[in-house]
Design a protein around this motif. Sequence first.
Motif, PDB file in Angstrom:
ATOM      1  N   ARG A 174       0.829  -1.208   0.000  1.00  0.00           N
ATOM      2  CA  ARG A 174       0.000   0.000   0.000  1.00  0.00           C
ATOM      3  C   ARG A 174       0.859   1.252   0.000  1.00  0.00           C
ATOM      4  NH1 ARG A 174      -3.123   2.144   5.259  1.00  0.00           N
ATOM      5  NH2 ARG A 174      -3.424   4.259   4.523  1.00  0.00           N
ATOM      6  N   LEU A 175       1.920   1.240   0.820  1.00  0.00           N
ATOM      7  CA  LEU A 175       2.827   2.399   0.852  1.00  0.00           C
ATOM      8  C   LEU A 175       3.434   2.626  -0.523  1.00  0.00           C
ATOM      9  CD1 LEU A 175       5.395   3.423   3.514  1.00  0.00           C
ATOM     10  CD2 LEU A 175       6.160   3.125   1.168  1.00  0.00           C
ATOM     11  N   TRP A 176       3.843   1.540  -1.169  1.00  0.00           N
ATOM     12  CA  TRP A 176       4.474   1.679  -2.495  1.00  0.00           C
ATOM     13  C   TRP A 176       3.507   2.348  -3.470  1.00  0.00           C
ATOM     14  CZ3 TRP A 176       9.542   0.594  -2.821  1.00  0.00           C
ATOM     15  CH2 TRP A 176      10.125   0.658  -4.085  1.00  0.00           C
ATOM     16  N   LYS A 177       2.244   1.945  -3.420  1.00  0.00           N
ATOM     17  CA  LYS A 177       1.235   2.563  -4.281  1.00  0.00           C
ATOM     18  C   LYS A 177       1.037   4.031  -3.920  1.00  0.00           C
ATOM     19  CE  LYS A 177      -1.415  -1.657  -5.226  1.00  0.00           C
ATOM     20  NZ  LYS A 177      -2.724  -2.351  -5.046  1.00  0.00           N
ATOM     21  N   ASP A 178       1.052   4.318  -2.627  1.00  0.00           N
ATOM     22  CA  ASP A 178       0.835   5.698  -2.163  1.00  0.00           C
ATOM     23  C   ASP A 178       1.939   6.628  -2.653  1.00  0.00           C
ATOM     24  OD1 ASP A 178      -1.519   5.085  -0.833  1.00  0.00           O
ATOM     25  OD2 ASP A 178      -0.520   4.699   1.087  1.00  0.00           O
ATOM     26  N   VAL A 179       3.206   6.204  -2.500  1.00  0.00           N
ATOM     27  CA  VAL A 179       4.302   7.080  -2.895  1.00  0.00           C
ATOM     28  C   VAL A 179       4.343   7.238  -4.413  1.00  0.00           C
ATOM     29  CG1 VAL A 179       5.692   6.596  -0.841  1.00  0.00           C
ATOM     30  CG2 VAL A 179       5.997   5.192  -2.880  1.00  0.00           C
ATOM     31  N   THR A 180       3.971   6.176  -5.124  1.00  0.00           N
ATOM     32  CA  THR A 180       3.909   6.274  -6.591  1.00  0.00           C
ATOM     33  C   THR A 180       2.842   7.280  -7.001  1.00  0.00           C
ATOM     34  OG1 THR A 180       4.638   3.979  -6.826  1.00  0.00           O
ATOM     35  CG2 THR A 180       3.550   5.000  -8.725  1.00  0.00           C
ATOM     36  N   ARG A 181       1.686   7.200  -6.339  1.00  0.00           N
ATOM     37  CA  ARG A 181       0.592   8.134  -6.630  1.00  0.00           C
ATOM     38  C   ARG A 181       0.991   9.572  -6.320  1.00  0.00           C
ATOM     39  NH1 ARG A 181      -2.815  10.049  -3.025  1.00  0.00           N
ATOM     40  NH2 ARG A 181      -2.346   8.372  -1.539  1.00  0.00           N
ATOM     41  N   LEU A 182       1.849   9.745  -5.302  1.00  0.00           N
ATOM     42  CA  LEU A 182       2.296  11.072  -4.910  1.00  0.00           C
ATOM     43  C   LEU A 182       3.453  11.572  -5.773  1.00  0.00           C
ATOM     44  CD1 LEU A 182       2.164  10.550  -1.036  1.00  0.00           C
ATOM     45  CD2 LEU A 182       0.694  12.097  -2.350  1.00  0.00           C
ATOM     46  N   GLY A 183       3.884  10.743  -6.735  1.00  0.00           N
ATOM     47  CA  GLY A 183       4.943  11.157  -7.652  1.00  0.00           C
ATOM     48  C   GLY A 183       6.338  11.019  -7.089  1.00  0.00           C
ATOM     49  N   ILE A 184       6.502  10.153  -6.108  1.00  0.00           N
ATOM     50  CA  ILE A 184       7.805   9.974  -5.464  1.00  0.00           C
ATOM     51  C   ILE A 184       8.480   8.724  -6.030  1.00  0.00           C
ATOM     52  CG2 ILE A 184       8.988   9.574  -3.278  1.00  0.00           C
ATOM     53  CD1 ILE A 184       6.569  10.943  -1.922  1.00  0.00           C
ATOM     54  N   GLN A 185       9.731   8.859  -6.442  1.00  0.00           N
ATOM     55  CA  GLN A 185      10.504   7.740  -6.969  1.00  0.00           C
ATOM     56  C   GLN A 185      11.484   7.268  -5.895  1.00  0.00           C
ATOM     57  OE1 GLN A 185      10.382   6.028  -9.994  1.00  0.00           O
ATOM     58  NE2 GLN A 185      11.845   4.669  -8.988  1.00  0.00           N
TER      59      GLN A 185
ATOM     60  N   THR B 247      14.487  -5.918  -8.879  1.00  0.00           N
ATOM     61  CA  THR B 247      13.492  -4.858  -9.067  1.00  0.00           C
ATOM     62  C   THR B 247      14.148  -3.488  -9.029  1.00  0.00           C
ATOM     63  OG1 THR B 247      11.825  -6.248  -7.985  1.00  0.00           O
ATOM     64  CG2 THR B 247      11.321  -3.904  -8.222  1.00  0.00           C
ATOM     65  N   MET B 248      15.068  -3.297  -8.097  1.00  0.00           N
ATOM     66  CA  MET B 248      15.792  -2.042  -7.982  1.00  0.00           C
ATOM     67  C   MET B 248      16.543  -1.729  -9.277  1.00  0.00           C
ATOM     68  SD  MET B 248      18.935  -1.207  -5.345  1.00  0.00           S
ATOM     69  CE  MET B 248      19.955  -2.443  -6.158  1.00  0.00           C
ATOM     70  N   SER B 249      17.230  -2.718  -9.812  1.00  0.00           N
ATOM     71  CA  SER B 249      17.997  -2.519 -11.045  1.00  0.00           C
ATOM     72  C   SER B 249      17.084  -2.197 -12.222  1.00  0.00           C
ATOM     73  CB  SER B 249      18.824  -3.771 -11.356  1.00  0.00           C
ATOM     74  OG  SER B 249      19.744  -4.045 -10.312  1.00  0.00           O
ATOM     75  N   SER B 250      15.909  -2.852 -12.256  1.00  0.00           N
ATOM     76  CA  SER B 250      14.973  -2.610 -13.363  1.00  0.00           C
ATOM     77  C   SER B 250      14.433  -1.189 -13.338  1.00  0.00           C
ATOM     78  CB  SER B 250      13.814  -3.608 -13.293  1.00  0.00           C
ATOM     79  OG  SER B 250      12.978  -3.347 -12.177  1.00  0.00           O
ATOM     80  N   GLN B 251      14.466  -0.553 -12.162  1.00  0.00           N
ATOM     81  CA  GLN B 251      13.994   0.819 -12.032  1.00  0.00           C
ATOM     82  C   GLN B 251      15.119   1.839 -12.212  1.00  0.00           C
ATOM     83  OE1 GLN B 251      11.711   1.314  -8.440  1.00  0.00           O
ATOM     84  NE2 GLN B 251      10.165  -0.172  -9.036  1.00  0.00           N
ATOM     85  N   GLY B 252      16.296   1.340 -12.594  1.00  0.00           N
ATOM     86  CA  GLY B 252      17.407   2.245 -12.868  1.00  0.00           C
ATOM     87  C   GLY B 252      18.140   2.745 -11.651  1.00  0.00           C
ATOM     88  N   VAL B 253      17.933   2.111 -10.501  1.00  0.00           N
ATOM     89  CA  VAL B 253      18.629   2.513  -9.271  1.00  0.00           C
ATOM     90  C   VAL B 253      19.866   1.640  -9.117  1.00  0.00           C
ATOM     91  CG1 VAL B 253      18.466   2.776  -6.775  1.00  0.00           C
ATOM     92  CG2 VAL B 253      16.449   3.186  -8.207  1.00  0.00           C
TER      93      VAL B 253
END
Length: 521
Positions: free
Chosen positions: A156-167, A195-201
């Motif tokens: 849920r937190l992951w969805k929340d921060v994504t919705r808030l535009g936070i990477q 997953t981290m690598s796939s997101q470019g981190v």
Amino acid sequence: MELVSSETFPGRANIFLSVVAAYAIEDSFQAALKAYIDADISVHRYATEDFVRILSYDPALQNKVKMFVERLELAKAVSRPRSLSKHIHNLSKQPASPILEDLYNSILKAVSGPDAYIAADPQNITSTTSVAVTELIWGSFLAAFLRRERNDLAARLWKDVTRLGIQPGILTWNMVMNVYSDRGSVKEVMGAWSTMSSQGVKPDGITYRALLSCLFAANKVTDALRWFRTFETDVKPSSTAEQTLAVYNAMLYGLLPLGREHAKVAFSILQNMAKEGPKPDLVSHNTVISYHGRRGDFKAMATVINQMSAAGITGDVFTFSTILSALLKAGRTDAPDMVLSIMRKQGVQASVATYTAIINSQTRERTVEHLQAAMRLLDAMEKSQDVTPNEITYTSILAALYRGNWLSADQRESYKQDIVARMKKRKIKFKAGGYNILIKACLTSGEPTGLDDALAFYRDMARNNVPPVDDTWYVLLAGLMQCGEWQIAREVVDEMFSSGAQPGNNVLRLVSKIREKAKER
């Protein structure tokens, strides 16, 4: 709820509440927040309730002042991310309760919608949101949910921060990796890495440290060595010295307990550190001392201590506790004196905190030999004018007597009477904090006498005119609930309210559960 503890001054609190009321009338929350942060006080819930009663002539203003104070407490906590992160971490280690989730929901509400008064990201600070939730805070919540094994809340937190535009960045991913590494789950660590690598981190030294620690815990030594070489090739050239050192120390810590051949690899790494960097630090040396201590190689331990002195590195509590334990294991009855001599040679300034920490470390070994060593250190403190033991010193020993069943009832009582007599001779009395530690130790000891011992300390508080504080009620009631002693818990609740205590929200939640249980019986 009070999120950041600070001493409450009733006079200042009332003055400040008057200021808050004035800002509330003007609808100037951000100005009130600046004043609140600058004032550096914490307004207790009861002070607020007493103050708003004065405003009974204006119910709307009453509610607005209450709302302002609640928001001010939360915003001030957010403005101190390190303190809030520590608070979140501590909540994650406590027994399951809604407090952690309530705190998250409060912050989420504060950053969402047209009435937001906290920014969701430092880049989004505006005139109406002057403080922001940092990545450290979001990451701390995520790690806390995972630590509690509440994957639903983490998702849920992951969805929340994504919705808030936070990477989420590397700081968040490192927190996640550390949680999975502590579990020893290679699958989860590698999944997070992918997953981290796939997101470019890109991983940094802290990420590699978590991975290596997990691989060693899973006995995947070959994989750990392969990833270490990858770090040296791909990441070390751009890594900070601090992070590189963390990776090297993880290798030493992982390899040294695995036998002679792996120890050779570890010492080869250590030699390269001395030649090419990063230079070994206190953690590096402590890891090596621990290795030699397990083997009883005192000559090698002495060599490491000399190397530390030559490098200007002073030992810490772990250093001296490790040496003391090794000497005790070898049957050296003069072990405490030898350790004190080493401390003096290293130029360690005598301090009550250092001695107390070493004593505490020894008692946690839960053997009579280590307890006797702790008592000899206590003797040395009592004879010294520079390191006179205090309440904390005595409490650490006394609480250890009740943790676990490593002493017989007669031994426990004998040592207890000894400690109590020493305190009485020095006119040292337990304060509420000391009693809290003792009550908790008794209730969690698993001993048949644990309940009676805890209640004895609780009654002792009244005899010595030490009023219980909020933490006392929480420790006692939570412990009684965990032991299934609902009737006694109900009696304690009645005593608490009869005494005029005004418990905080955490205690009131326990009271509600106790009363609900009483209705069922």
